[in-house]
Scaffold this motif. Structure first.
Motif, PDB file in Angstrom:
ATOM      1  N   UNK A  84       0.835  -1.204   0.000  1.00  0.00           N
ATOM      2  CA  UNK A  84       0.000   0.000   0.000  1.00  0.00           C
ATOM      3  C   UNK A  84       0.873   1.258   0.000  1.00  0.00           C
ATOM      4  N   UNK A  85       1.904   1.242   0.831  1.00  0.00           N
ATOM      5  CA  UNK A  85       2.781   2.402   0.916  1.00  0.00           C
ATOM      6  C   UNK A  85       3.475   2.642  -0.416  1.00  0.00           C
ATOM      7  N   UNK A  86       3.772   1.550  -1.119  1.00  0.00           N
ATOM      8  CA  UNK A  86       4.400   1.635  -2.433  1.00  0.00           C
ATOM      9  C   UNK A  86       3.464   2.178  -3.501  1.00  0.00           C
ATOM     10  N   UNK A  87       2.229   1.716  -3.430  1.00  0.00           N
ATOM     11  CA  UNK A  87       1.251   2.078  -4.453  1.00  0.00           C
ATOM     12  C   UNK A  87       0.826   3.533  -4.344  1.00  0.00           C
ATOM     13  N   UNK A  88       0.653   3.965  -3.120  1.00  0.00           N
ATOM     14  CA  UNK A  88       0.037   5.290  -2.979  1.00  0.00           C
ATOM     15  C   UNK A  88       1.006   6.385  -3.425  1.00  0.00           C
ATOM     16  N   UNK A  89       0.490   7.269  -4.226  1.00  0.00           N
ATOM     17  CA  UNK A  89       1.325   8.325  -4.782  1.00  0.00           C
ATOM     18  C   UNK A  89       2.039   7.895  -6.052  1.00  0.00           C
ATOM     19  N   UNK A  90       2.234   6.577  -6.249  1.00  0.00           N
ATOM     20  CA  UNK A  90       2.872   6.113  -7.473  1.00  0.00           C
ATOM     21  C   UNK A  90       1.844   5.550  -8.447  1.00  0.00           C
ATOM     22  N   UNK A  91       1.187   4.457  -8.021  1.00  0.00           N
ATOM     23  CA  UNK A  91       0.178   3.846  -8.887  1.00  0.00           C
ATOM     24  C   UNK A  91      -1.218   4.387  -8.587  1.00  0.00           C
ATOM     25  N   UNK A  92      -1.440   4.729  -7.358  1.00  0.00           N
ATOM     26  CA  UNK A  92      -2.746   5.248  -6.966  1.00  0.00           C
ATOM     27  C   UNK A  92      -2.574   6.675  -6.449  1.00  0.00           C
ATOM     28  N   UNK A  93      -3.139   7.622  -7.185  1.00  0.00           N
ATOM     29  CA  UNK A  93      -3.064   9.015  -6.743  1.00  0.00           C
ATOM     30  C   UNK A  93      -4.337   9.353  -5.999  1.00  0.00           C
ATOM     31  N   UNK A  94      -4.216  10.256  -5.061  1.00  0.00           N
ATOM     32  CA  UNK A  94      -5.337  10.577  -4.197  1.00  0.00           C
ATOM     33  C   UNK A  94      -5.592  12.077  -4.234  1.00  0.00           C
ATOM     34  N   UNK A  95      -6.837  12.441  -4.442  1.00  0.00           N
ATOM     35  CA  UNK A  95      -7.219  13.852  -4.312  1.00  0.00           C
ATOM     36  C   UNK A  95      -8.045  13.953  -3.044  1.00  0.00           C
ATOM     37  N   UNK A  96      -7.445  14.457  -1.960  1.00  0.00           N
ATOM     38  CA  UNK A  96      -8.149  14.436  -0.678  1.00  0.00           C
ATOM     39  C   UNK A  96      -9.309  15.416  -0.642  1.00  0.00           C
ATOM     40  N   UNK A  97     -10.183  15.165   0.298  1.00  0.00           N
ATOM     41  CA  UNK A  97     -11.402  15.943   0.399  1.00  0.00           C
ATOM     42  C   UNK A  97     -11.144  17.335   0.953  1.00  0.00           C
ATOM     43  N   UNK A  98     -10.304  17.373   1.971  1.00  0.00           N
ATOM     44  CA  UNK A  98     -10.149  18.635   2.657  1.00  0.00           C
ATOM     45  C   UNK A  98      -8.928  19.358   2.115  1.00  0.00           C
ATOM     46  N   UNK A  99      -9.077  20.656   1.927  1.00  0.00           N
ATOM     47  CA  UNK A  99      -7.954  21.436   1.428  1.00  0.00           C
ATOM     48  C   UNK A  99      -6.866  21.583   2.487  1.00  0.00           C
ATOM     49  N   UNK A 100      -7.171  21.124   3.700  1.00  0.00           N
ATOM     50  CA  UNK A 100      -6.150  21.183   4.745  1.00  0.00           C
ATOM     51  C   UNK A 100      -5.058  20.123   4.536  1.00  0.00           C
ATOM     52  N   UNK A 101      -5.222  19.267   3.516  1.00  0.00           N
ATOM     53  CA  UNK A 101      -4.179  18.288   3.224  1.00  0.00           C
ATOM     54  C   UNK A 101      -2.961  18.933   2.560  1.00  0.00           C
ATOM     55  N   UNK A 102      -3.095  20.174   2.118  1.00  0.00           N
ATOM     56  CA  UNK A 102      -1.933  20.865   1.556  1.00  0.00           C
ATOM     57  C   UNK A 102      -0.970  21.214   2.685  1.00  0.00           C
ATOM     58  N   UNK A 103       0.329  21.170   2.362  1.00  0.00           N
ATOM     59  CA  UNK A 103       1.331  21.570   3.347  1.00  0.00           C
ATOM     60  C   UNK A 103       1.255  23.088   3.515  1.00  0.00           C
ATOM     61  N   UNK A 104       0.946  23.563   4.722  1.00  0.00           N
ATOM     62  CA  UNK A 104       0.733  25.002   4.884  1.00  0.00           C
ATOM     63  C   UNK A 104       2.009  25.827   4.727  1.00  0.00           C
ATOM     64  N   UNK A 105       3.146  25.177   4.803  1.00  0.00           N
ATOM     65  CA  UNK A 105       4.401  25.940   4.809  1.00  0.00           C
ATOM     66  C   UNK A 105       5.167  25.826   3.493  1.00  0.00           C
ATOM     67  N   UNK A 106       4.537  25.213   2.490  1.00  0.00           N
ATOM     68  CA  UNK A 106       5.249  25.041   1.222  1.00  0.00           C
ATOM     69  C   UNK A 106       4.457  25.744   0.129  1.00  0.00           C
ATOM     70  N   UNK A 107       5.144  26.421  -0.770  1.00  0.00           N
ATOM     71  CA  UNK A 107       4.446  27.078  -1.873  1.00  0.00           C
ATOM     72  C   UNK A 107       3.752  26.015  -2.724  1.00  0.00           C
ATOM     73  N   UNK A 108       2.565  26.366  -3.219  1.00  0.00           N
ATOM     74  CA  UNK A 108       1.763  25.305  -3.843  1.00  0.00           C
ATOM     75  C   UNK A 108       2.383  24.764  -5.129  1.00  0.00           C
ATOM     76  N   UNK A 109       3.082  25.604  -5.878  1.00  0.00           N
ATOM     77  CA  UNK A 109       3.724  25.119  -7.104  1.00  0.00           C
ATOM     78  C   UNK A 109       4.676  23.971  -6.797  1.00  0.00           C
ATOM     79  N   UNK A 110       5.432  24.137  -5.733  1.00  0.00           N
ATOM     80  CA  UNK A 110       6.399  23.124  -5.336  1.00  0.00           C
ATOM     81  C   UNK A 110       5.692  21.831  -4.907  1.00  0.00           C
TER      82      UNK A 110
END
Lengths: 307, 203
Positions: A84-110
């Motif tokens: 599962x750890x291997x698949x996620x982000x590589x084979x299975x991409x996730x678009x989370x529900x809450x916008x709080x999943x974004x890293x608050x301290x990183x510019x969004x482009x990055x």
């Protein structure tokens, strides 16, 4: 063969009711769904029906107090925790529900570039931003500077530029204006048409109907119906389960009629049919055991009265 | 009773104007839709109406008078994400009664169950939490309610239930409601008129 198959999935949470007393909360029970290549499966249902938990279970990101039983297989292979750890982000991409999943301290482009694993990630990110009408300056903003709709488009961009085979999109569209929403939905459709697959978790039946092939209706932690998109029409007479019909009739464009009651809490599920207490057609047989999922008219339904 | 926004302009710090000279008004008992493309400042405008932000120029008036900043604010805002609008370290009961002692009638109308009150916010679903936030905002002293994508995150049945309840309360008390939503069908169903924010200001 389905690219992703969930069989008999049950999830419960261990919770402390007092200092030394634990309780099990069953939140998903005997759930089955399958996702084929080239297909968009929309998962619709009330909030709290376990739609997001299903996504989190597939990705293996449930909290530590969750107990999971049942089988999840990717490409015919039952997946273990390390897979599962291997698949996620590589084979299975996730678009989370809450916008709080974004890293608050990183510019969004990055953040978006991070999911692009091969080649020129800067131009890939700019291209995808342009597609979703995010101005060039947006990549240098921090999440708190984005509007709700912009943050969603950022999350969507992250999944779209990855090389995943499956996208699990958990409520990707709320807060988007119609133009951008159309673009977002059509890009999910294109993604599926490339022979990949999308699980679109949403309560927006309207947009699900525009792009999905099949719709799975969730209620109180299980699937009550899986129906081809074409059955959602008219007065809902082609639908198989009373809950799906009620959901259809509650849409603002189809009557706006609510039904009484609430979805039951996980710790006080009714015996028998989970929808029984709110169903007009329920009789004493419905209170006995939870009906099994059966095939009916090219779909699946969990109701003993369905015709 | 009339709420009016007169020549509202707004910018965040030194950035360019988000919108300029917006005029908007709503009478009591009226349902008005507010739409516009995402990022055009709908939420910011709502925050100004509800007193969370001060406009760079212009003024918000109630019956032609400026609104008092002390005491209960008669314009209440319900947000899209209830989980961000409650204190995660307060039990539901405390949050619910934060603004006024919510009466039984409202609880029943919104279908809020007793069992929820002793729980933590993260144990309730979005729909359940949103009902709490709506009940909290529906004090008798609330004269205008702004629903900023209030039911966007909810399923159709819950949406219909909640709006039926809010409609009942609004009708009984002649409360004005501003419905901010991208969902055309919903706005069409609820509102007597619709204002497009990107069309009412000066470009």
């Amino acid at each position: 063969m389905p690219i992703l198959e969930v069989e008999n999935l049950s999830i419960s949470f261990t919770q402390y009711t007092s200092l030394f007393k634990q309780e099990q909360h069953q939140v998903i029970s005997s759930l089955n769904v399958a996702l084929e290549e080239g297909e968009i499966l929309a998962v619709v249902g009330s909030s709290g029906s376990g739609k997001s938990l299903l996504a989190h279970a597939i990705l293996g990101i449930l909290p530590a107090n969750a107990n999971i039983t049942g089988k999840i297989s990717y490409d015919g292979v039952v997946i273990s925790e390390s897979m599962q750890a291997d698949l996620r982000g590589n084979k299975i991409a996730f678009i989370p529900q809450s916008v709080t999943y974004l890293d608050p301290l990183m510019k969004v482009g990055k953040q978006v570039r991070y999911s692009h694993k091969s080649g020129d990630s800067i131009s890939a990110q700019r291209k995808v931003f342009e597609r979703y009408q995010l101005k060039q300056g947006v990549e240098d903003l921090f999440p708190f500077q984005l509007s709700g709709g912009m943050a969603r488009r950022t999350l969507l961009s992250t999944a779209m530029i990855s090389d995943a085979k499956i996208i699990i999109a958990d409520e990707p569209t709320p807060g988007m204006d119609p133009v951008v929403m159309k673009e977002a939905l059509s890009s999910l459709r294109e993604f599926a048409d490339e022979g990949r697959a999308v699980m679109l978790i949403t309560h927006d039946i309207d947009s699900a109907l525009k792009i999905a092939d099949k719709i799975a209706v969730f209620y109180a932690g299980t699937t009550v119906e899986i129906a081809p998109v074409a059955d959602f029409c008219g007065d809902g007479e082609l639908l198989r389960h009373p809950y799906s019909k009620a959901l259809w009739k509650a849409l603002p464009q189809n009557g706006f009629v609510p039904i009484k009651g609430n979805q039951p809490q996980p710790n006080s599920l009714p015996s028998g049919c989970l929808f029984g207490p709110r169903c007009d057609a329920a009789n004493k047989d419905c209170g006995q055991i939870q009906p099994e999922m059966v095939e009916l008219r090219g779909g699946m339904v969990r109701c003993i009265h369905a015709t | 009773m009339q709420l009016s926004a007169e020549g509202i302009s707004f910018r965040y710090q030194q950035r360019s104007m988000l919108f300029k000279e917006i005029n908007f008004s709503i009478k009591q008992g009226e349902f008005v839709g507010l739409t516009g493309p995402s990022g055009c400042g709908k939420s910011t405008f709502c925050r100004i109406l509800a007193g969370y932000e001060s406009p760079t120029e212009g003024a918000i008036r109630l019956n032609g008078l400026p609104i008092k900043r002390n005491g209960y604010y008669p314009i209440q805002l319900v947000f899209q994400h209830p989980e961000k609008a409650v204190n995660p370290r307060w039990k539901i009961e405390k949050t619910l009664n934060e603004g006024w002692k919510v009466d039984k009638e409202i609880l029943e109308l919104l279908g809020i169950e007793k069992g929820w009150l002793t729980r933590w916010p993260n144990e309730l679903s979005g729909g359940e939490l949103q009902r709490i936030c709506i009940a909290r905002a529906l004090s008798p002293r609330t004269q205008f309610l702004i629903a900023d994508e209030m039911t966007t995150m909810l399923d159709a049945i819950t949406q219909a239930q909640i709006w039926q309840a809010v409609r009942t309360v609004a009708k009984n008390r002649r409360m004005g409601i501003i419905v901010v939503s991208h969902e055309e069908h919903l706005v069409e169903r609820l509102c007597e008129r619709v204002v497009r924010l990107d069309e009412v200001g000066i470009k």
